[in-house]
Design a protein around this motif. Structure first.
Motif, PDB file in Angstrom:
ATOM      1  N   GLN A  18       0.825  -1.209   0.000  1.00 32.66           N
ATOM      2  CA  GLN A  18       0.000   0.000   0.000  1.00 32.66           C
ATOM      3  C   GLN A  18       0.859   1.259   0.000  1.00 32.66           C
ATOM      4  OE1 GLN A  18      -2.655   0.402   3.348  1.00 32.66           O
ATOM      5  NE2 GLN A  18      -3.066   2.529   2.884  1.00 32.66           N
ATOM      6  N   GLU A  19       1.834   1.320   0.898  1.00 34.06           N
ATOM      7  CA  GLU A  19       2.697   2.506   0.990  1.00 34.06           C
ATOM      8  C   GLU A  19       3.438   2.763  -0.313  1.00 34.06           C
ATOM      9  OE1 GLU A  19       5.149   1.492   4.356  1.00 34.06           O
ATOM     10  OE2 GLU A  19       3.569   2.005   5.799  1.00 34.06           O
ATOM     11  N   ARG A  20       4.002   1.725  -0.899  1.00 33.92           N
ATOM     12  CA  ARG A  20       4.805   1.901  -2.119  1.00 33.92           C
ATOM     13  C   ARG A  20       3.924   2.190  -3.336  1.00 33.92           C
ATOM     14  NH1 ARG A  20       9.941  -1.972  -0.752  1.00 33.92           N
ATOM     15  NH2 ARG A  20      10.570  -0.650   1.000  1.00 33.92           N
ATOM     16  N   THR A  21       2.736   1.594  -3.354  1.00 34.64           N
ATOM     17  CA  THR A  21       1.807   1.906  -4.445  1.00 34.64           C
ATOM     18  C   THR A  21       1.428   3.369  -4.394  1.00 34.64           C
ATOM     19  OG1 THR A  21       0.892  -0.342  -4.454  1.00 34.64           O
ATOM     20  CG2 THR A  21      -0.473   1.402  -5.414  1.00 34.64           C
ATOM     21  N   MET A  22       0.981   3.827  -3.249  1.00 37.71           N
ATOM     22  CA  MET A  22       0.528   5.223  -3.116  1.00 37.71           C
ATOM     23  C   MET A  22       1.659   6.198  -3.411  1.00 37.71           C
ATOM     24  SD  MET A  22      -2.590   5.181  -2.720  1.00 37.71           S
ATOM     25  CE  MET A  22      -3.670   3.800  -2.585  1.00 37.71           C
ATOM     26  N   ALA A  23       2.869   5.879  -2.949  1.00 33.89           N
ATOM     27  CA  ALA A  23       4.012   6.768  -3.181  1.00 33.89           C
ATOM     28  C   ALA A  23       4.345   6.889  -4.667  1.00 33.89           C
ATOM     29  CB  ALA A  23       5.228   6.261  -2.408  1.00 33.89           C
ATOM     30  N   SER A  24       4.039   5.855  -5.446  1.00 32.30           N
ATOM     31  CA  SER A  24       4.403   5.891  -6.866  1.00 32.30           C
ATOM     32  C   SER A  24       3.298   6.435  -7.771  1.00 32.30           C
ATOM     33  CB  SER A  24       4.824   4.498  -7.339  1.00 32.30           C
ATOM     34  OG  SER A  24       3.716   3.631  -7.371  1.00 32.30           O
ATOM     35  N   LEU A  25       2.112   6.674  -7.211  1.00 36.38           N
ATOM     36  CA  LEU A  25       1.017   7.216  -8.020  1.00 36.38           C
ATOM     37  C   LEU A  25       1.166   8.733  -8.157  1.00 36.38           C
ATOM     38  CD1 LEU A  25      -2.087   5.306  -6.597  1.00 36.38           C
ATOM     39  CD2 LEU A  25      -0.993   4.983  -8.832  1.00 36.38           C
ATOM     40  N   PRO A  26       0.723   9.289  -9.283  1.00 35.39           N
ATOM     41  CA  PRO A  26       0.700  10.747  -9.392  1.00 35.39           C
ATOM     42  C   PRO A  26      -0.308  11.326  -8.393  1.00 35.39           C
ATOM     43  CG  PRO A  26      -0.331   9.736 -11.311  1.00 35.39           C
ATOM     44  CD  PRO A  26       0.221   8.621 -10.477  1.00 35.39           C
ATOM     45  N   GLU A  27      -0.115  12.576  -8.037  1.00 37.01           N
ATOM     46  CA  GLU A  27      -0.960  13.223  -7.021  1.00 37.01           C
ATOM     47  C   GLU A  27      -2.443  13.069  -7.320  1.00 37.01           C
ATOM     48  OE1 GLU A  27      -2.584  14.957  -3.863  1.00 37.01           O
ATOM     49  OE2 GLU A  27      -0.475  14.406  -4.028  1.00 37.01           O
TER      50      GLU A  27
END
Length: 176
Positions: A18-27
């Motif tokens: 979850q953390e890494r997915t969210m960090a890699s998504l555009p704003e």
């Protein structure tokens, strides 16, 4: 010889995904995303939990599923599958031919891919997060465009368990 790392616990693994997915998504894709972790899955949804992205750790089948699920009443889920079907060539061109649109139960449908369920580790979490983020980047804009095509009466329906199945195209049962 490199030391063998102990397998991660499911909760640790899914939190890392979850953390890494969210960090890699555009704003614009981080904004409004709601996530939930359970005993064997991670959900990410934007407007309705009936339409959500999911990572499911299916130990019984030895697979990790990454996909977009439509989990409402049959009419709701199948309407979504019918709207996604014309986009499957684009989805497969961008993500890969492993992405499948399929009837999953008598009332649910999904667009998904699977990976082998290897021991849960940080490198595997990175790969799952990369694939989930890619799935969200490709599919969420399609979901946003198509959302207006779901009649309000379908969007508001409560879950019922219908007895029949099957009508959208690009449906393929997966063999595990």
């Amino acid at each position: 010889m490199a030391p063998v790392m102990p397998a991660m616990r499911v909760g640790e693994f899914l939190t890392l995904v979850q953390e890494r997915t969210m960090a890699s998504l555009p704003e614009e894709l981080r904004a409004g995303a709601m996530a939930r972790i359970s005993s064997s899955w991670l959900w990410v949804h934007y407007h309705s939990p009936k339409v959500h992205f999911e990572v499911w750790l299916a130990r019984k089948t030895g697979r990790i599923e990454i996909g977009l699920h439509f989990e409402g009443p049959r009419e709701f889920s199948y309407r979504w599958a019918e709207m996604i079907a014309p986009h499957m060539a684009e989805i497969q061109a961008r993500i890969g031919p492993q992405m499948e649109l399929e009837e999953w139960t008598a009332s649910w449908a999904r667009v998904h891919q699977t990976l082998p369920y290897d021991p849960l580790s940080e490198p595997l979490a990175d790969e799952v997060a990369r694939r989930l983020a890619e799935t969200i980047r490709v599919l969420q804009p399609i979901v946003e465009r198509e959302r207006v095509n779901v009649p309000p009466e379908l969007a508001a329906m409560r879950e019922r368990r219908p007895a029949t199945s099957g009508r959208f195209t690009h449906r393929r049962k997966r063999s595990v």
